[in-house]
Design a protein around this motif. Structure first.
Motif, short mmCIF file in Angstrom:
data_model
loop_
_atom_site.label_atom_id
_atom_site.label_comp_id
_atom_site.label_asym_id
_atom_site.label_seq_id
_atom_site.Cartn_x
_atom_site.Cartn_y
_atom_site.Cartn_z
N ARG A 66 9.81 -1.59 4.27
CA ARG A 66 11.16 -2.13 4.12
C ARG A 66 11.99 -1.37 3.08
N ALA A 67 11.35 -0.56 2.23
CA ALA A 67 12.07 0.17 1.19
C ALA A 67 12.76 1.42 1.73
N LEU A 68 12.40 1.86 2.94
CA LEU A 68 12.98 3.08 3.48
C LEU A 68 14.32 2.79 4.15
N SER A 69 15.20 3.78 4.14
CA SER A 69 16.43 3.67 4.93
C SER A 69 16.05 3.66 6.40
N GLY A 70 16.97 3.19 7.25
CA GLY A 70 16.67 3.09 8.67
C GLY A 70 16.26 4.41 9.28
N GLY A 71 16.99 5.47 8.95
CA GLY A 71 16.67 6.77 9.53
C GLY A 71 15.32 7.30 9.07
N ASN A 72 15.01 7.12 7.80
CA ASN A 72 13.72 7.60 7.30
C ASN A 72 12.57 6.79 7.87
N LEU A 73 12.77 5.50 8.07
CA LEU A 73 11.73 4.68 8.68
C LEU A 73 11.51 5.12 10.13
N GLN A 74 12.58 5.44 10.84
CA GLN A 74 12.42 5.92 12.21
C GLN A 74 11.65 7.24 12.24
#
Length: 516
Positions: free
Chosen positions: A406-414
């Motif tokens: 949950r700490a990652l930005s959406g793009g980095n999580l993707q």
């Protein structure tokens, strides 16, 4: 929607950010950023994943406090104690990650952000407003029954019903069809015409060029440029964001005559939701070395199809086959053991467990393939090395070595989720919305990774609403409409217009359905 009135503000911005800085440990997320948004302006905020966009808009919305710098609102300094105060001043925001309660209905979720109002009256308003903006919603449906695209509609409608002076939109079209996107653009133009302002965050640079006449570009936490996007090309905007040219995806002609990796035969699946979409006689195949794309408007059976293919929902054994083995009645682990990987469109809660660290998320999905558990003992060193390799190859940026998902930005999580599964060397990948919310450079890299997998005799099924993406990647394309799948025809025999018309027909039928 009632207008905010004419403002005789001259050149005074509605909102100005002056030298905003925010640090997280060793990571300087925002470095003295300046930003000015004027009344009646749709202003783009651009930057690659990890550039500092999310941090900046969270500061503007009162979710976090800056370490230094100042917000000026309508000419006066403003210190926000939280989102409630931001909304009180007329600042509203639609987040990339949804902030909805799954067990509540659409109208109940909308009610949480608005003053008390009788449910019946609010339901009628939600129904009317959602249709006025082309974002159709059924007020009484529970959120857990809805697709990702339908959940995004709730966020947008809820925000519009707050009558904002400044609307912050974070990737609002990432799960919308071309028809829905055009409708949203008409809505935003109407908002602009009323004297309101919009801060628009998107990685879809062509839509930014169409919609916005001013933009602020961030890179590595710093403001690097201001421009009029309509006077730039998508390539020049991407170059400002990334600092170098973005290379096109290199696609070699696929033969598509390899062994059948995925076979689907007359798949019928009744939706457990009476408002959902049942699958009817769905049949197709994906062969080694081939990429097949499935287009469609959200809510037309994409979630049901993904669940049936991944093993989250069972079907008759012979309806789904992987490398010739009937798996319709088998679960997701058995399908993974046959070399399949599944990348859902919903990142948090489906693609990754929010509270688990990245290494724990790797372990959950890859433990059988990678051999992280040997004789009952977890090989932590091998797990750390695998995570480090994923982060390096897919440029996953985070302030910690092993942060919670949950700490990652959406793009980095993707990037992490796609990288985790691709580096597991699958023979078959089924992916929904592979580049949702990632920047131009990362999108090109993720698409190239899927192409490379196909060229190494892998098979790829892409479920997406992004027609440009499907035409860039796919050898064959089909359309899913009301639970029925059209024949998957070669890309060269179809056009964006013909695919868009098939998708749009589904939208028109939904829009004219009787209201219960």
């Amino acid at each position: 929607m009632t207008g905010v009135g004419t403002q005789d503000s001259g050149d005074q911005p509605l909102l100005a950010a002056s030298a905003i800085s925010k640090r997280y440990g060793s990571l300087l997320a925002n470095d003295a950023i300046d930003l000015a948004i004027r009344p009646g302006e749709i202003h783009a905020l651009l930057g690659e994943n990890g550039a500092g966009k999310s941090t900046l808009v969270k500061i503007l919305y009162g979710l976090i406090a800056p370490d230094s710098g100042q917000i000026i609102w309508q000419g006066a300094p403003l210190v926000l104690s939280g989102p409630a105060e931001a909304r009180h001043h007329g600042i509203a925001m639609v987040f990339q990650h949804f902030s909805l309660f799954d067990t509540l209905s659409v109208v109940e979720n909308v009610a949480l952000a608005l003053p008390p109002e009788p449910v019946a009256a609010l339901s009628e308003r939600v129904y009317r407003v959602s249709r006025e903006y082309g974002l159709d919603l059924e007020p009484g449906r529970e959120v857990w029954r809805l697709s990702v695209g339908e959940r995004q509609r709730i966020e947008i409608v809820r925000c519009l019903m707050q009558n904002p002076k400044l609307l912050i939109l974070d990737e609002p079209t990432s799960v919308l069809s071309p028809t829905e996107t055009s409708g949203l653009f008409r809505t935003l133009e109407a908002i602009r015409g009323e004297g309101r302002s919009v801060l628009y965050i998107s990685h879809k640079l062509e839509e930014v060029r169409v919609l916005c006449r001013s933009a602020t570009v961030l890179r590595h936490g710093r403001k690097v440029a201001s421009c009029d996007p309509s006077r730039e090309s998508a390539a020049s905007l991407a170059r400002m964001m990334v600092g170098e040219d973005i290379h096109d995806v290199q696609v070699k002609p696929h033969r598509g005559d390899g062994a059948e990796r995925l076979g689907v035969r007359q798949l019928n699946l009744a939706s457990p939701d009476p408002h959902g979409t049942s699958l009817v006689d769905v049949s197709f195949s994906v062969r080694a070395g081939e990429i097949v794309g499935i287009a469609g408007v959200a809510g037309n059976g994409q979630d049901e199809l993904f669940s049936a293919l991944s093993g989250e929902v069972s079907s008759l054994p012979e309806t789904v086959c992987i490398d010739g083995q009937a798996v319709g009645a088998k679960g997701i682990v058995a399908r993974r053991e046959l070399g399949a990987a599944f990348i859902p469109e919903e990142r948090l809660g489906h693609g990754a467990a929010p509270g688990f660290t990245l290494s724990e998320n790797v372990l959950v999905s890859q433990h059988g393939k990678q051999g992280f558990v040997r004789r009952g003992v977890l090989d932590r060193a091998a797990l750390r090395d695998c995570l480090a390799a994923i982060r390096q190859r897919f440029d996953v940026r985070a302030g910690e070595i092993d942060p919670p998902a949950r700490a990652l930005s959406g793009g980095n999580l993707q990037k992490f989720i796609v990288g985790r599964d691709i580096m597991g060397a699958p023979r078959l990948v089924i992916v929904a919305q592979p580049t949702w919310g990632v920047d131009a450079g990362a999108a090109a890299f993720l698409r190239q990774s899927l192409v490379d997998l196909a060229e190494q005799s892998g098979a790829v099924l892409v479920i997406s609403q992004d027609l440009d993406e499907l035409f860039e990647l796919s050898d064959r394309i089909a359309v899913l409409s009301r639970g029925r799948l059209s024949p998957a025809l070669p890309r060269g025999q179809q056009t964006r217009e013909s695919i868009g018309l098939m998708m749009g027909e589904a939208m028109r039928e939904v829009a004219h359905a009787p209201h219960a």
